[in-house]
Design a protein around this motif. Sequence first.
Motif, PDB file in Angstrom:
ATOM      1  N   PRO D 183      28.321   3.619  66.923  1.00 66.74           N
ATOM      2  CA  PRO D 183      28.402   2.479  67.653  1.00 66.74           C
ATOM      3  C   PRO D 183      27.774   1.177  67.281  1.00 66.74           C
ATOM      4  O   PRO D 183      26.607   1.425  66.427  1.00 66.74           O
ATOM      5  CB  PRO D 183      27.737   2.754  69.166  1.00 66.74           C
ATOM      6  N   ILE D 184      27.991   0.024  67.573  1.00 65.04           N
ATOM      7  CA  ILE D 184      27.282  -1.180  66.847  1.00 65.04           C
ATOM      8  C   ILE D 184      26.773  -1.948  67.891  1.00 65.04           C
ATOM      9  O   ILE D 184      25.607  -2.663  67.957  1.00 65.04           O
ATOM     10  CB  ILE D 184      28.168  -2.357  66.166  1.00 65.04           C
ATOM     11  N   HIS D 185      26.901  -1.613  69.191  1.00 61.46           N
ATOM     12  CA  HIS D 185      26.039  -2.257  70.275  1.00 61.46           C
ATOM     13  C   HIS D 185      26.286  -1.253  71.518  1.00 61.46           C
ATOM     14  O   HIS D 185      27.171  -0.663  71.814  1.00 61.46           O
ATOM     15  CB  HIS D 185      27.004  -3.483  70.577  1.00 61.46           C
ATOM     16  N   ILE D 186      24.736  -1.242  72.163  1.00 65.88           N
ATOM     17  CA  ILE D 186      24.953  -0.321  73.275  1.00 65.88           C
ATOM     18  C   ILE D 186      24.522  -1.089  74.405  1.00 65.88           C
ATOM     19  O   ILE D 186      23.355  -1.917  74.411  1.00 65.88           O
ATOM     20  CB  ILE D 186      23.873   0.965  73.003  1.00 65.88           C
ATOM     21  N   GLN D 187      24.885  -1.039  75.779  1.00 64.53           N
ATOM     22  CA  GLN D 187      24.604  -1.363  76.891  1.00 64.53           C
ATOM     23  C   GLN D 187      24.095  -0.181  77.827  1.00 64.53           C
ATOM     24  O   GLN D 187      24.801   0.763  77.644  1.00 64.53           O
ATOM     25  CB  GLN D 187      25.379  -2.243  77.654  1.00 64.53           C
ATOM     26  N   GLY D 188      22.990  -0.340  78.617  1.00 65.53           N
ATOM     27  CA  GLY D 188      22.796   0.663  79.530  1.00 65.53           C
ATOM     28  C   GLY D 188      22.043   0.360  80.777  1.00 65.53           C
ATOM     29  O   GLY D 188      21.363  -0.736  80.758  1.00 65.53           O
ATOM     30  N   THR D 205      27.412   2.014  78.013  1.00 69.25           N
ATOM     31  CA  THR D 205      28.581   1.565  77.378  1.00 69.25           C
ATOM     32  C   THR D 205      28.191   1.257  75.784  1.00 69.25           C
ATOM     33  O   THR D 205      27.200   0.700  75.210  1.00 69.25           O
ATOM     34  CB  THR D 205      28.976   0.178  77.659  1.00 69.25           C
ATOM     35  N   HIS D 207      29.950   0.225  72.167  1.00 64.99           N
ATOM     36  CA  HIS D 207      30.871  -0.449  71.343  1.00 64.99           C
ATOM     37  C   HIS D 207      31.098  -0.087  70.006  1.00 64.99           C
ATOM     38  O   HIS D 207      29.935   0.018  69.326  1.00 64.99           O
ATOM     39  CB  HIS D 207      30.558  -1.966  71.669  1.00 64.99           C
ATOM     40  N   TYR D 208      32.092   0.018  69.479  1.00 67.31           N
ATOM     41  CA  TYR D 208      32.379   0.712  68.101  1.00 67.31           C
ATOM     42  C   TYR D 208      32.725  -0.394  67.320  1.00 67.31           C
ATOM     43  O   TYR D 208      33.640  -1.254  67.800  1.00 67.31           O
ATOM     44  CB  TYR D 208      33.107   1.950  68.113  1.00 67.31           C
ATOM     45  N   HIS D 215      32.311   4.859  77.539  1.00 67.88           N
ATOM     46  CA  HIS D 215      31.343   4.691  78.854  1.00 67.88           C
ATOM     47  C   HIS D 215      30.932   6.085  78.902  1.00 67.88           C
ATOM     48  O   HIS D 215      31.547   7.196  79.255  1.00 67.88           O
ATOM     49  CB  HIS D 215      32.031   4.137  79.983  1.00 67.88           C
ATOM     50  N   VAL D 315      21.184   6.610  68.720  1.00 67.98           N
ATOM     51  CA  VAL D 315      21.908   6.223  70.046  1.00 67.98           C
ATOM     52  C   VAL D 315      20.777   6.562  71.086  1.00 67.98           C
ATOM     53  O   VAL D 315      20.665   5.592  72.042  1.00 67.98           O
ATOM     54  CB  VAL D 315      23.281   6.869  70.182  1.00 67.98           C
ATOM     55  N   THR D 318      17.915   4.157  71.101  1.00 68.74           N
ATOM     56  CA  THR D 318      18.407   2.841  71.292  1.00 68.74           C
ATOM     57  C   THR D 318      18.691   2.416  72.801  1.00 68.74           C
ATOM     58  O   THR D 318      18.314   1.693  73.458  1.00 68.74           O
ATOM     59  CB  THR D 318      19.732   2.329  70.565  1.00 68.74           C
ATOM     60  N   GLU D 322      17.194   0.151  75.873  1.00 74.77           N
ATOM     61  CA  GLU D 322      18.283  -0.377  76.831  1.00 74.77           C
ATOM     62  C   GLU D 322      17.698  -0.164  78.148  1.00 74.77           C
ATOM     63  O   GLU D 322      17.662  -1.172  79.114  1.00 74.77           O
ATOM     64  CB  GLU D 322      19.487  -0.156  76.533  1.00 74.77           C
TER      65      GLU D 322
END
Lengths: 347, 347, 347, 347
Positions: D183-188, D205, D207-208, D215, D315, D318, D322
Amino acid sequence: MIKVGLIGCGYWGSNLLRNLSNNLGFEVVAVADASETRRAELCRQGVLARLLETAEGVIAMPEIEAVVIATPVATHYEFARQALEGGKHVLVEKPMCESLDRAEHLVQLAKALNRVLMVDHTFLFTGAVQEIHRMIGHGDLGRIAYLDAVRVNLGPFERDVNVLWDLGPHDLSIMDHILGEEPIHIQGSGYCQTGSCQADIVYLTLHYPSGIIAHINLGWISPVKVRRFVIGGSAKTLVWDDLSTQEKLRIYSACTKPQQDRNTLMSEYRTGDVLSPRISTHEALAGVVEHFAKVIFGQEASIMDGQSGLRVVRVLETAQKELAQSLAKVRSLKGDNSGNRIRVAGS
Amino acid sequence: MIKVGLIGCGYWGSNLLRNLSNNLGFEVVAVADASETRRAELCRQGVLARLLETAEGVIAMPEIEAVVIATPVATHYEFARQALEGGKHVLVEKPMCESLDRAEHLVQLAKALNRVLMVDHTFLFTGAVQEIHRMIGHGDLGRIAYLDAVRVNLGPFERDVNVLWDLGPHDLSIMDHILGEEPIHIQGSGYCQTGSCQADIVYLTLHYPSGIIAHINLGWISPVKVRRFVIGGSAKTLVWDDLSTQEKLRIYSACTKPQQDRNTLMSEYRTGDVLSPRISTHEALAGVVEHFAKVIFGQEASIMDGQSGLRVVRVLETAQKELAQSLAKVRSLKGDNSGNRIRVAGS
Amino acid sequence: MIKVGLIGCGYWGSNLLRNLSNNLGFEVVAVADASETRRAELCRQGVLARLLETAEGVIAMPEIEAVVIATPVATHYEFARQALEGGKHVLVEKPMCESLDRAEHLVQLAKALNRVLMVDHTFLFTGAVQEIHRMIGHGDLGRIAYLDAVRVNLGPFERDVNVLWDLGPHDLSIMDHILGEEPIHIQGSGYCQTGSCQADIVYLTLHYPSGIIAHINLGWISPVKVRRFVIGGSAKTLVWDDLSTQEKLRIYSACTKPQQDRNTLMSEYRTGDVLSPRISTHEALAGVVEHFAKVIFGQEASIMDGQSGLRVVRVLETAQKELAQSLAKVRSLKGDNSGNRIRVAGS
Amino acid sequence: MIKVGLIGCGYWGSNLLRNLSNNLGFEVVAVADASETRRAELCRQGVLARLLETAEGVIAMPEIEAVVIATPVATHYEFARQALEGGKHVLVEKPMCESLDRAEHLVQLAKALNRVLMVDHTFLFTGAVQEIHRMIGHGDLGRIAYLDAVRVNLGPFERDVNVLWDLGPHDLSIMDHILGEEPIHIQGSGYCQTGSCQADIVYLTLHYPSGIIAHINLGWISPVKVRRFVIGGSAKTLVWDDLSTQEKLRIYSACTKPQQDRNTLMSEYRTGDVLSPRISTHEALAGVVEHFAKVIFGQEASIMDGQSGLRVVRVLETAQKELAQSLAKVRSLKGDNSGNRIRVAGS
């Protein structure tokens, strides 16, 4: 500690061995299994009991006070008889034996020799049946109207008994336990996939003196496994789904009185709350083993004694005759099914 | 356009009215309902057809070519007979009528007068039964071994028929349609909650000349609604759960041959893929109405003609006798249940 | 009787028309629909109201006291504004409109002109939400800890709004109603299958002042339909499965305190009873229509007034910005995803 | 035979012991467990391996070629480091360790010393994940669009890690395995019931680079256990329900293209067949142990090597940041939540 010998250590025997070993009331001093491979396995697993080839070897050991028999049905009578005559207490797998005559003989023998004779009706020690028994005892369901049991799955196919004798004892022992009465009339029909007498599907209807009707559907050839037991009462209906991991029991507080108005009921098929009580998740077989010890020590009266085993065998034997009659009738009708008309059974 | 009259506009009649109105082959010119309240409602809803109080009023209208009868069962024969004699085509609700004699009379009458006589076995036009029929026709399931139908719910309780005559026609018409043979032997048992002959629970076992066994469980007093129809074949087993909104049909490619090795099978109750085919979600009753039009126009042979209605009534009548016998037997046994022993049915 | 006009008579409008017609408080005097085909259909069905092409036509009718707006979202504001300015009471479909500014304007207008402004948050009148509201009000669940809503299915794909604005108002209006507080922080992420801004999948996390966290999963591209709403409380947890026909609500009396002993808990994931209360099965929209009448008559305070519609729009607008930010962030990262390393959002 | 030592023999360690003992490639020569009670139990069960108190004792045994570490997460790094430095191959439980720095050190060490370093991502050897991996490899699902994982239950509550680090590695290792990208972006966001930092509920969440969105919903306080993993593809959607005993995988051949006509789709949420393929029901851990042996022997490349463990830890680390950010944000907003207005995250 009761010195105990285990006769037969296959799939279910292994479970018995584990539970006997974990129970503080027993010391497992011998295990018999006809398979050399199986004995070698037990040895590798570090089993400390003496490993024997034959049941007779176990029964002959004088220090043994009790035996547990987990062999094919056809051998139950012989091993149990020898063990009782040898002065041992006996716990035998279900069904107790393959005929009513033999079951009666074992019961008489145990009584005459003052030995404990128990049949492993394991389900009686599940949290589900314990809760059902408690609820019926308290009158929570009202007057019982009907029972409906479905126990179908895909194999395994037993070689020595048909599906009636293999799966039937479970539901019959539960019904015997929770109803406390014996059926006065039994109807049965079955299906033999192979054409032999080895029934794969069996339907039984049991009629009880109190007016209760119980229906049992047993099967070996269903790709979908079902374990469903419904108890309809005048106050509530209980549904036991033994495959549910989280809500095995559900009690529907539905009223079953005929309704005046058809249309309002159309879209509302239940008229009350549903409760799923918490039930114990202990291993039932541990309860059976503990019960066996306490009955031997005289601390408890048995809920799965020889009499209960005999009552189950009596129903099985009657049902078997019914199946045979039903099949014979169909065969004779096929012989002259001129016009392909329906004939009323019994007419 | 066929000028059609509807006799009876209650719950199901309303559905028929809507589907007849939407069908381009029909013009609904009259609707009869005994209830003044109901007629007033229909008027307010803008129904353009003539609203009458009696079936006779509809049948007497010379311009009417076909009638649809959705009244209580006890009236089916009389209204259908009058309509046929009046030269109308007839679509009558299930069951066709309440006795085999009367069913035979209607069939003869329709034949003699060259009128269409159809029975509304609605389920034959569901996507599920259409797919099942197609699969069996193609041999997809292999040789059929057994059918097992469960159709239970909580009410509504009909006043004029018991659960056998109310719910039974569904499964019996489906079996008649997909098997194409009639049972040669029927066993039945039932339960009357109220003690009257109005059975609330019915179990039937049907034996067919081909060896197929079919079991049907009907009930009005189950708080949990079940609509389950299983077809076991030598190649595959089909499970139809009519309450599933998304996967009504499932086809299990399980092999039911006895297995050599018990232990490996223990944890694996199915041995193949499961497929849930897409099925049509059209309204079945629209198909019935369209079929009625096409049969009248001579464009289609009927799959639910008087003969099929008669075959269903024949099974119902036989089963009803079986239920009565079974209940009589139990009552006589209760009279002298000395010793509480089981008696074999028929002995 | 309140003379009412319906603007828009598509799928949902038809349901409104039926419920308005059945309600004794309303007389439907006009129905507007842009589609000539649709108007012709309504005519054939015997609709007695005047059939118009435009919303303006309805709003211009002086005898009309109230309008119900069931048109695409983009038109809500304009039609509602005109109707309010024309002195009509307004019930508008959800979402109230497509921006917070416009929502605020409508609320001010209704207040200034002393007209009723209501948003059709239909779910508030379902038996499920009514029971949930009652339970939370009575403290039955204890202190609320979290909400978790899943509302996914396969289509229909709306053309004028994304899945957030289409499905989101349901859960947001329910949360607004049962919690009685507004979120202070919203996180969101979404997925656009087509690459456009028309989100097909949306995940929202709402943080409330009281500490409650609510998560919402909305989707249009799931082949399995799910309608699941969980409310975790300190005393009990409620699970609402809106697709269940017989047990929509389940209340788990599970204790969520950390346990001392890991091993005992392993095989027992719930520690109390489960109750499924009976809930009303009335049609929710009938309740909405009845409520609209009573609020106009001053007999009830509105539970779905303009303010509640505005609060829902406020969350939608904020969430939409969040989605846009999240997508922008991912796009920028894809531009220079050298090394393929994760970047923390917001850093 | 590889001489192996097991460090930690609690719940999961027992499973490892059983599988190591059953595998012909290993000889278990030592087992360490800090609990004297536990060691006594193992002794009674007939375990033939040497029983030690400390990990160091095992690592110090020169004849040992490989160690398996099943201790609390906080000790993984230290024991793995010592074992590698002692020249042993290492299989360590998930998560590999509690920080990215330490994970990188272990990977470097294993490479420098030419030892096998594996992380027990057990799920990769389940029949379900193997089938999923195969299907994605063959392109059966089309282009992957989204993943959606739910893994919630009621306890057990771990003391040394939060729910992210406890349950998260399962889904993250599966995603890593089947997608083959990071993933290049992680939301949590998360929720702490107790107010501590020990999260009980976590939403992530991911994002790749390819555009895939994943999710994950993890939780310890849900009375209903859920294990659900959805993979949405352009051709088909796969749903994996790990709690289903008979149909773990379902593949929906639904088309997700927006439809022209809203109304026809309303009542038909899926547009194709559903297939539930047969999957292997072997014990996954047996596969892990066999894989460990083969990797040591150079017969297989590892699918769960140190690099994969490191990617999962990356992950997790990171996501943890978040969660902390999200919680800090909410706390600061609560400090001055004047007006109770929503604030956009990051603004």
